[in-house]
Design an enzyme around this catalytic site. Structure first.
Site, mmCIF file in Angstrom:
data_model
loop_
_atom_site.group_PDB
_atom_site.id
_atom_site.type_symbol
_atom_site.label_atom_id
_atom_site.label_comp_id
_atom_site.label_asym_id
_atom_site.label_seq_id
_atom_site.Cartn_x
_atom_site.Cartn_y
_atom_site.Cartn_z
ATOM 1 N N PHE A 39 73.108 55.124 75.371
ATOM 2 C CA PHE A 39 71.828 55.828 75.339
ATOM 3 C C PHE A 39 70.716 54.987 74.730
ATOM 4 O O PHE A 39 69.551 55.193 75.013
ATOM 5 C CB PHE A 39 71.983 57.151 74.560
ATOM 6 C CG PHE A 39 72.403 56.963 73.126
ATOM 7 C CD1 PHE A 39 71.471 56.801 72.129
ATOM 8 C CD2 PHE A 39 73.758 56.940 72.776
ATOM 9 C CE1 PHE A 39 71.856 56.627 70.806
ATOM 10 C CE2 PHE A 39 74.155 56.771 71.458
ATOM 11 C CZ PHE A 39 73.193 56.600 70.470
ATOM 12 N N ASP A 57 79.676 62.666 55.029
ATOM 13 C CA ASP A 57 78.498 61.967 55.564
ATOM 14 C C ASP A 57 77.276 62.731 55.055
ATOM 15 O O ASP A 57 76.983 63.841 55.510
ATOM 16 C CB ASP A 57 78.545 61.956 57.097
ATOM 17 C CG ASP A 57 77.342 61.224 57.714
ATOM 18 O OD1 ASP A 57 76.322 61.063 57.020
ATOM 19 O OD2 ASP A 57 77.429 60.827 58.891
ATOM 20 N N ARG A 86 70.027 64.341 73.486
ATOM 21 C CA ARG A 86 71.289 64.482 72.768
ATOM 22 C C ARG A 86 72.196 65.329 73.657
ATOM 23 O O ARG A 86 72.317 66.524 73.504
ATOM 24 C CB ARG A 86 71.085 65.144 71.400
ATOM 25 C CG ARG A 86 70.314 64.295 70.405
ATOM 26 C CD ARG A 86 71.137 63.257 69.651
ATOM 27 N NE ARG A 86 71.386 61.992 70.288
ATOM 28 C CZ ARG A 86 71.616 60.847 69.644
ATOM 29 N NH1 ARG A 86 71.598 60.798 68.330
ATOM 30 N NH2 ARG A 86 71.893 59.743 70.294
ATOM 31 N N LYS A 129 67.257 58.384 56.331
ATOM 32 C CA LYS A 129 67.013 59.825 56.427
ATOM 33 C C LYS A 129 66.714 60.399 55.045
ATOM 34 O O LYS A 129 65.910 61.291 54.896
ATOM 35 C CB LYS A 129 68.231 60.568 56.981
ATOM 36 C CG LYS A 129 69.024 59.868 58.047
ATOM 37 C CD LYS A 129 68.326 59.829 59.380
ATOM 38 C CE LYS A 129 69.041 58.996 60.413
ATOM 39 N NZ LYS A 129 70.360 59.448 60.771
ATOM 40 N N TYR A 147 68.779 38.051 43.700
ATOM 41 C CA TYR A 147 69.938 38.118 44.595
ATOM 42 C C TYR A 147 71.033 38.959 43.947
ATOM 43 O O TYR A 147 71.670 39.779 44.583
ATOM 44 C CB TYR A 147 70.457 36.708 44.865
ATOM 45 C CG TYR A 147 71.498 36.673 45.962
ATOM 46 C CD1 TYR A 147 71.119 36.489 47.292
ATOM 47 C CD2 TYR A 147 72.851 36.837 45.671
ATOM 48 C CE1 TYR A 147 72.055 36.476 48.306
ATOM 49 C CE2 TYR A 147 73.795 36.825 46.679
ATOM 50 C CZ TYR A 147 73.406 36.642 47.995
ATOM 51 O OH TYR A 147 74.336 36.633 48.993
ATOM 52 N N PHE A 157 79.262 61.941 64.896
ATOM 53 C CA PHE A 157 77.938 61.377 65.129
ATOM 54 C C PHE A 157 78.160 60.122 65.978
ATOM 55 O O PHE A 157 79.227 59.512 65.901
ATOM 56 C CB PHE A 157 77.231 61.053 63.795
ATOM 57 C CG PHE A 157 75.841 60.516 64.017
ATOM 58 C CD1 PHE A 157 74.855 61.345 64.521
ATOM 59 C CD2 PHE A 157 75.533 59.193 63.767
ATOM 60 C CE1 PHE A 157 73.577 60.856 64.772
ATOM 61 C CE2 PHE A 157 74.261 58.696 64.011
ATOM 62 C CZ PHE A 157 73.277 59.531 64.505
ATOM 63 N N THR A 158 77.168 59.744 66.768
ATOM 64 C CA THR A 158 77.360 58.645 67.736
ATOM 65 C C THR A 158 77.916 57.366 67.090
ATOM 66 O O THR A 158 78.923 56.822 67.548
ATOM 67 C CB THR A 158 76.032 58.304 68.436
ATOM 68 O OG1 THR A 158 75.029 58.102 67.435
ATOM 69 C CG2 THR A 158 75.595 59.432 69.363
HETATM 70 C C1 LIG Z 1 71.512 58.570 61.142
HETATM 71 C C2 LIG Z 1 72.871 58.986 60.833
HETATM 72 C C3 LIG Z 1 73.891 58.035 60.657
HETATM 73 C C4 LIG Z 1 73.654 56.542 60.848
HETATM 74 O O1 LIG Z 1 72.680 56.058 59.974
HETATM 75 P P1 LIG Z 1 71.759 54.776 60.339
HETATM 76 O O2 LIG Z 1 71.019 54.489 59.091
HETATM 77 O O3 LIG Z 1 70.876 55.183 61.479
HETATM 78 O O4 LIG Z 1 72.680 53.678 60.742
HETATM 79 C C5 LIG Z 1 75.163 58.501 60.356
HETATM 80 N N1 LIG Z 1 75.420 59.818 60.241
HETATM 81 C C6 LIG Z 1 74.466 60.752 60.424
HETATM 82 C C7 LIG Z 1 74.799 62.202 60.277
HETATM 83 C C8 LIG Z 1 73.158 60.376 60.722
HETATM 84 O O5 LIG Z 1 72.224 61.326 60.914
#
Ligand SMILES: *Cc1c(COP(=O)(O)O)cnc(C)c1O
Length: 485
Positions: free
Chosen positions: A458, A226, A392, A269, A83, A135-136
């Protein structure tokens, strides 16, 4: 761009040659087109609601779907379950330190969780967050905390077909104007997104990032990077920015991160598993944010991520430094985009990271934004190919206070290339079906919502077709392809 590895072909063709071999495989099937039509109808014409049972190639996203390396899987077997004080976390910490050059690390269960912590820590109601593009999930968190965004791309960045190598750059004059208008005290932070996701995975240049840093210093503002898609952005800098062609991906990554006060990422990613993180060299920022991690994520040495995944992130981050690893997906995207472009299919050029982006606005120029051309093209392409892409465009946007759609700047069908997952023959199948669909584009109509969630609609919204165009498409397919799948 030639193949990542410098191998020239007798034919003169640019073939993206894989520098890996396949050792574990997953069986796929291609259901007949009639089943695909029923499946998309059951899914409310929303590809997020399809089941992979009905999908041949899943090009929805690269999030958590990259192929793992043998080294990652090996590391996962040696995870340290604890933990608190897990050695697995120590290894992830060391990898972040090495790859991003940041000393302090806060784990989060995925990228948007990192965004939640950053937004809660640094945004006050009424604040503006200047950024290259949203980003969304970023927009949702800024919105939830009472902030608003200012998107500061250069005007020509939204020209989908161009030879601008760095469409993700921030317009410095616009940044200055925004700070002057809002007042530096009302700027929560400046945000730069690597491989700008929603405009087609388009990179920014290091020169531009350094300009942004200069302005941030001038006004004593924080710069947040980011880094979810940073590897691809670094790859494009090496390919396209003359000053850095001799540098390694590792040098470029560290130089990018050095410009930012806070770097956050989605490990979905970056490597292939789950998780995410926030890193910084500033202890004051780390201390300010860390109190929120146990509340929302978990203890500071796991943050909602399993130890096995923490191990795979550590290895995956280091693999990002290998040009043959990080370049695999961009070189396949480059291949597909150029084949389509040659054939006149409207595709985002230059090709970016993450996926091949089809310009749905132009592909379906007869479908107005009110009835969602990108959503319609995504559904149509699934029906005729069994390939799942992602909308998108305006469906991924929001409504204004009067309930009207905020039309997206660009309407795209994104076909993601998770790293080292698809073969060239599968890529050629995508190319073939897209070329056919383009000849039948007049058959495709629009979509309308029948169920519309108030946020991030979406993901779970459901639609119906505005006419019987899906049936017409199936008939046209049968007429041309006979009993082919
Ligand atoms: C995917 C992504 C996020 C969010 O990440 P999650 O792990 O899906 O929550 C934020 N910013 C960018 C540019 C992304 O491609």
């Amino acid at each position: 761009m030639s193949s990542v590895q410098n191998v020239r072909f007798f034919s003169g063709e640019n073939i993206p040659l894989e520098m890996h071999k396949v050792r574990v495989v997953q069986k796929l099937s291609l259901p007949p087109i009639e089943r695909r039509l029923s499946a998309i109808r059951e899914a409310g014409f929303n590809t997020f609601l399809l089941n992979t049972r009905d999908i041949y190639l899943d090009m929805l996203t690269d999030s958590g779907t990259n192929a793992m390396s043998d080294a990652q899987q090996g590391a996962m077997m040696q995870a340290d379950d604890a933990y608190a004080g897990s050695q697995s976390f120590e290894r992830m910490h060391a990898a972040v330190n090495e790859v991003f050059g940041k000393e302090y690390l806060l784990p989060a269960h995925q990228g948007r969780a990192a965004e939640n912590i950053i937004a809660k820590s640094f945004i006050k109601p009424g604040n503006t967050i200047p950024m290259n593009y949203h980003f969304t999930t970023t927009l949702a968190h800024i919105d939830l905390n009472g902030g608003k965004i200012a998107e500061l791309l250069y005007d020509d960045a939204l020209r989908l077909h161009s030879d601008n190598p760095f469409k993700g750059n921030m317009d410095i004059a616009k940044l200055r104007a925004t700070i002057a208008k809002e007042g530096a005290g009302n700027i929560g932070f400046i945000r730069m997104e690597a491989s700008t996701n929603l405009i087609g995975g388009q990179p920014f240049s290091l020169a531009n990032l350094k300009e942004v840093r200069k302005v941030a210093d001038e006004y004593k503002l924080m710069l947040v990077l980011d880094a979810s898609l940073i590897g691809e952005n670094a790859f494009f800098i090496k390919q396209r920015e003359a000053a850095y062609q001799k540098n390694s991906i590792g040098d470029i990554l560290r130089e990018m991160c050095a410009q930012a006060d806070i770097v956050y990422f989605s490990a979905r990613k970056v490597s292939s598993s789950r998780g995410g993180g926030i890193c910084t060299n500033r202890k004051d920022l780390f201390d300010h944010m860390k109190v929120l991690v146990p509340v929302y994520e978990g203890f500071l040495t796991y943050g909602g991520i399993s130890v096995r995944e923490i191990e795979s992130i550590a290895v995956g981050l280091r693999e990002t430094l290998d040009e043959n690893v990080i370049g695999q997906s961009p070189s396949f995207i480059d291949y597909l985009a150029r084949q389509l472009d040659k054939a006149g299919v409207p595709v985002v050029m230059p090709p970016g990271g993450l996926g091949c982006h089809i310009n749905a606005g132009e592909f379906l120029s007869h479908v107005p934004q009110e009835i969602y051309p990108a959503g319609a093209l995504t559904a149509a392409f699934y029906i005729i190919s069994g390939v799942r892409g992602m909308e998108r465009g305006t469906m991924s946007s929001v409504r204004d206070e009067n309930g009207n759609d905020v039309f997206a700047d660009v309407e795209l069908l994104r076909l993601a290339f998770p790293r080292r997952v698809f073969t060239l023959s599968q890529t050629k199948y995508v190319e073939d079906r897209l070329k056919w669909l383009y000849t039948k584009r007049d058959l495709i109509g629009g979509l309308r919502f029948v169920e519309e969630p108030p946020m991030l609609r979406f993901f779970m919204g459901r639609c119906e077709a505005t006419s019987d165009w899906p049936e017409k498409l199936v008939q046209a397919f049968r007429a041309d392809f006979g009993d082919s799948l």
